[in-house]
Design a protein around this motif. Structure first.
Motif, short mmCIF file in Angstrom:
data_model
loop_
_atom_site.label_atom_id
_atom_site.label_comp_id
_atom_site.label_asym_id
_atom_site.label_seq_id
_atom_site.Cartn_x
_atom_site.Cartn_y
_atom_site.Cartn_z
N LYS A 87 0.81 -0.96 0.02
CA LYS A 87 0.02 0.01 -0.15
C LYS A 87 1.07 1.19 0.09
N MET A 88 0.59 2.25 -0.87
CA MET A 88 1.63 3.11 -1.15
C MET A 88 0.77 4.52 -1.03
N ILE A 89 0.95 5.48 -0.61
CA ILE A 89 0.31 6.84 -0.38
C ILE A 89 1.70 7.65 -0.89
N ILE A 118 -1.88 3.14 -6.64
CA ILE A 118 -1.63 3.99 -5.50
C ILE A 118 -2.75 4.75 -5.02
N LEU A 119 -2.57 5.38 -3.70
CA LEU A 119 -3.54 6.27 -3.03
C LEU A 119 -2.75 7.58 -3.06
N PRO A 120 -3.36 8.47 -4.19
CA PRO A 120 -2.59 9.90 -4.35
C PRO A 120 -2.94 10.65 -3.02
N LEU A 121 -1.87 11.47 -2.58
CA LEU A 121 -2.00 12.39 -1.53
C LEU A 121 -1.94 13.96 -2.08
N LEU A 130 -5.98 8.71 4.73
CA LEU A 130 -5.56 7.77 3.62
C LEU A 130 -4.74 6.50 4.45
N ILE A 131 -4.04 6.88 5.54
CA ILE A 131 -3.44 5.85 6.37
C ILE A 131 -4.28 4.73 6.71
N LYS A 132 -5.60 5.28 7.18
CA LYS A 132 -6.92 4.33 7.61
C LYS A 132 -7.50 3.72 6.59
N THR A 133 -7.36 4.08 5.34
CA THR A 133 -8.11 3.69 4.25
C THR A 133 -7.42 2.02 3.86
N GLU A 134 -8.59 1.27 3.88
CA GLU A 134 -8.10 -0.11 3.36
C GLU A 134 -7.81 0.10 1.87
#
Length: 162
Positions: A87-89, A118-121, A130-134
Motif C-alpha cells: 500500500k503506497m500513499i 496507489i493512493l494519491p495524496l 489515507l493511512i486508515k483507508t483499506e
C-alpha cells in the motif's frame, strides 16, 4: 500501547527538499513506527526515525518490511513498492514550493492513481484518513513486453519495405 505498523517514508535522493511531506507525517497521531529516508531534506523529529541516506540493502529491507510506504511520486520508488504489493500513499513534489524543477510528478501521481496502483495524496491534511483507508494495489504489469512487441513489429515493417 504498542506499535501497530511499520511505515516507511522515502523522499528519494534528489537535491531538492520535500519538507511538506515530512511535516504532514510528523503531525500524525498514531502509534505506528515511522522510518524515513529523507535525502536532502533537513528534518528533525521525535516521532520519526530519520535517515538522510540508506544503503541499497537497508533501503530494500525497509521497503520489504514496511506495512505501508509514503513516498514522493518517483517512478522507481513506486514500481519497487508495487512489485512488493505494498500500500503506497504518494505525494507529488511541486515546482511552486521549489521541491522540483517542474510538476511532472503530478502526471506520474495521476497516472498511477487512475490505474488503481496507489493512493494519491493531494491535500496533506488527508494523510491520516489515507493511512486508515483499506487499499490493495492493483497487480503491477510492466508495459515493456507490449512496447517491445510493437517496436519489433514496426522494425519488421520498415525492413520489409526496403
Amino acid at each position: 500501547m504498542g506499535v501497530d505498523l511499520l511505515i516507511f517514508v522515502t523522499l528519494g535522493t534528489q537535491d531538492k527538499q520535500f519538507k511538506r511531506l515530512l511535516e504532514a507525517v510528523d503531525k500524525l497521531d498514531i502509534n505506528d513506527k515511522i522510518i524515513a529516508q529523507t535525502g536532502s531534506t533537513e528534518f528533525k523529529s521525535d516521532k520519526v526515525e530519520i535517515h538522510k541516506y540508506l544503503s541499497q540493502r537497508k533501503f530494500n529491507q525497509y521497503m520489504k518490511d514496511a506495512d505501508m510506504i509514503i513516498t514522493h511520486a518517483g517512478v522507481g520508488t513506486i514500481i519497487a513498492g508495487l512489485k512488493l504489493h505494498k500500500k503506497m500513499i504518494v505525494a507529488a513534489r511541486r515546482a511552486e514550493y521549489k521541491e522540483h524543477v517542474n510538476n511532472h510528478q503530478m502526471q506520474i501521481l495521476e497516472a498511477f492513481s487512475k490505474d488503481g496502483y496507489i493512493l494519491p495524496l493531494y491535500d496533506f491534511e488527508d494523510l491520516p484518513k489515507l493511512i486508515k483507508t483499506e487499499f490493495i494495489p492493483k497487480e503491477f504489469m510492466s508495459n515493456n513486453k507490449i512496447f517491445n512487441k510493437k517496436l519489433n513489429s514496426k522494425i519488421d515493417e520498415l525492413v520489409s519495405k526496403r
